[in-house]
Design a protein around this motif. Structure first.
Motif, short mmCIF file in Angstrom:
data_model
loop_
_atom_site.label_atom_id
_atom_site.label_comp_id
_atom_site.label_asym_id
_atom_site.label_seq_id
_atom_site.Cartn_x
_atom_site.Cartn_y
_atom_site.Cartn_z
N UNK A 1 148.50 63.75 26.74
CA UNK A 1 148.12 64.04 28.12
C UNK A 1 146.66 63.68 28.39
N UNK A 2 145.80 63.83 27.38
CA UNK A 2 144.39 63.50 27.51
C UNK A 2 144.11 62.04 27.18
N UNK A 3 145.10 61.30 26.70
CA UNK A 3 144.92 59.88 26.39
C UNK A 3 144.19 59.63 25.08
N UNK A 4 144.24 60.56 24.15
CA UNK A 4 143.57 60.41 22.87
C UNK A 4 144.32 59.41 21.99
N UNK A 5 143.59 58.72 21.11
CA UNK A 5 144.23 57.77 20.20
C UNK A 5 144.68 58.44 18.91
N UNK A 6 143.98 59.51 18.50
CA UNK A 6 144.37 60.23 17.29
C UNK A 6 144.32 61.72 17.55
N UNK A 7 145.04 62.46 16.73
CA UNK A 7 145.03 63.92 16.79
C UNK A 7 145.11 64.44 15.37
N UNK A 8 144.46 65.56 15.13
CA UNK A 8 144.41 66.15 13.80
C UNK A 8 145.23 67.43 13.77
N UNK A 9 145.90 67.67 12.63
CA UNK A 9 146.69 68.88 12.44
C UNK A 9 146.60 69.28 10.97
N UNK A 10 146.72 70.56 10.64
CA UNK A 10 146.73 70.95 9.23
C UNK A 10 147.90 70.29 8.49
N UNK A 11 147.67 69.99 7.23
CA UNK A 11 148.67 69.24 6.46
C UNK A 11 149.69 70.17 5.81
N UNK A 12 150.95 69.70 5.75
CA UNK A 12 152.01 70.32 4.98
C UNK A 12 153.05 69.25 4.70
N UNK A 13 153.89 69.51 3.72
CA UNK A 13 154.92 68.53 3.36
C UNK A 13 155.93 68.36 4.48
N UNK A 14 156.33 69.46 5.13
CA UNK A 14 157.32 69.38 6.20
C UNK A 14 156.78 68.60 7.39
N UNK A 15 155.52 68.85 7.75
CA UNK A 15 154.92 68.09 8.86
C UNK A 15 154.87 66.60 8.52
N UNK A 16 154.53 66.28 7.28
CA UNK A 16 154.47 64.87 6.87
C UNK A 16 155.85 64.22 6.95
N UNK A 17 156.90 64.94 6.56
CA UNK A 17 158.26 64.37 6.63
C UNK A 17 158.70 64.16 8.08
N UNK A 18 158.35 65.08 8.97
CA UNK A 18 158.67 64.91 10.39
C UNK A 18 157.92 63.70 10.94
N UNK A 19 156.66 63.54 10.56
CA UNK A 19 155.88 62.39 11.01
C UNK A 19 156.40 61.08 10.43
N UNK A 20 156.96 61.12 9.21
CA UNK A 20 157.59 59.93 8.63
C UNK A 20 158.75 59.46 9.50
N UNK A 21 159.58 60.39 9.94
CA UNK A 21 160.71 60.03 10.80
C UNK A 21 160.22 59.47 12.13
N UNK A 22 159.19 60.10 12.71
CA UNK A 22 158.65 59.63 13.98
C UNK A 22 158.05 58.23 13.85
N UNK A 23 157.39 57.96 12.73
CA UNK A 23 156.83 56.63 12.49
C UNK A 23 157.93 55.60 12.26
N UNK A 24 158.98 55.97 11.51
CA UNK A 24 160.09 55.04 11.26
C UNK A 24 160.81 54.68 12.56
N UNK A 25 160.90 55.64 13.47
CA UNK A 25 161.59 55.40 14.74
C UNK A 25 160.67 54.73 15.77
N UNK A 26 159.38 54.59 15.47
CA UNK A 26 158.47 53.86 16.35
C UNK A 26 157.79 54.71 17.42
N UNK A 27 157.74 56.01 17.24
CA UNK A 27 157.12 56.88 18.25
C UNK A 27 155.63 57.09 18.00
N UNK A 28 155.16 56.92 16.76
CA UNK A 28 153.73 57.00 16.45
C UNK A 28 153.37 55.79 15.60
#
Length: 130
Positions: free
Chosen positions: A17-44
């Motif tokens: 909504x703010x038009x940022x290019x990057x965003x930071x979040x605390x790391x965890x294995x589950x978050x990384x796996x969700x982001x893997x799926x989002x990257x594979x599908x082309x959303x990030x």
């Protein structure tokens, strides 16, 4: 924080909504796996793990835009801490007639709804992305 996945999704929504290019979040294995799926599908674009000033592990998510408009139009948490949603393989819904993707946590790992159907496994529907 009771819902780390919900927190990450909200951070992504707010950054877009703010038009940022990057965003930071605390790391965890589950978050990384969700982001893997989002990257594979082309959303990030992707993500990198790093550490903040105090030494805590963080994930830097590179958001994706097309002609100035965010690629992710809708990001919704389905299974919440107060109400978990578990579905069998035949009950996993398609998002927007297949234009979106459901992210499912299965016994074989976190995967998209199409991958879960092809692997013939059900599980907890974490969120939907469109």
């Amino acid at each position: 924080m009771n819902d780390p996945i919900g927190d990450m999704l909200t951070r992504i929504r707010n950054a877009q909504l703010r038009g940022k290019s990057t965003v930071s979040t605390p790391a965890s294995k589950l978050r990384a796996r969700v982001l893997d799926v989002m990257a594979d599908e082309g959303y990030i674009r992707g993500y990198e793990t790093s550490s903040d000033r105090q030494g805590h592990p963080t994930i830097e998510i590179s958001l994706k835009y097309y002609e100035g408009v965010p690629v992710i139009r809708e990001l919704k948490r389905v299974s919440k801490p107060g109400r978990r949603v578990y579905l069998g393989v035949s009950d996993i819904p398609s998002v927007r007639q297949g234009l979106g993707v459901s992210i499912v946590s299965t016994s074989r790992g976190v995967m998209s709804d199409a991958s879960a159907r092809s692997a013939n496994v059900g599980g907890e529907v974490l969120c939907t992305v469109f």
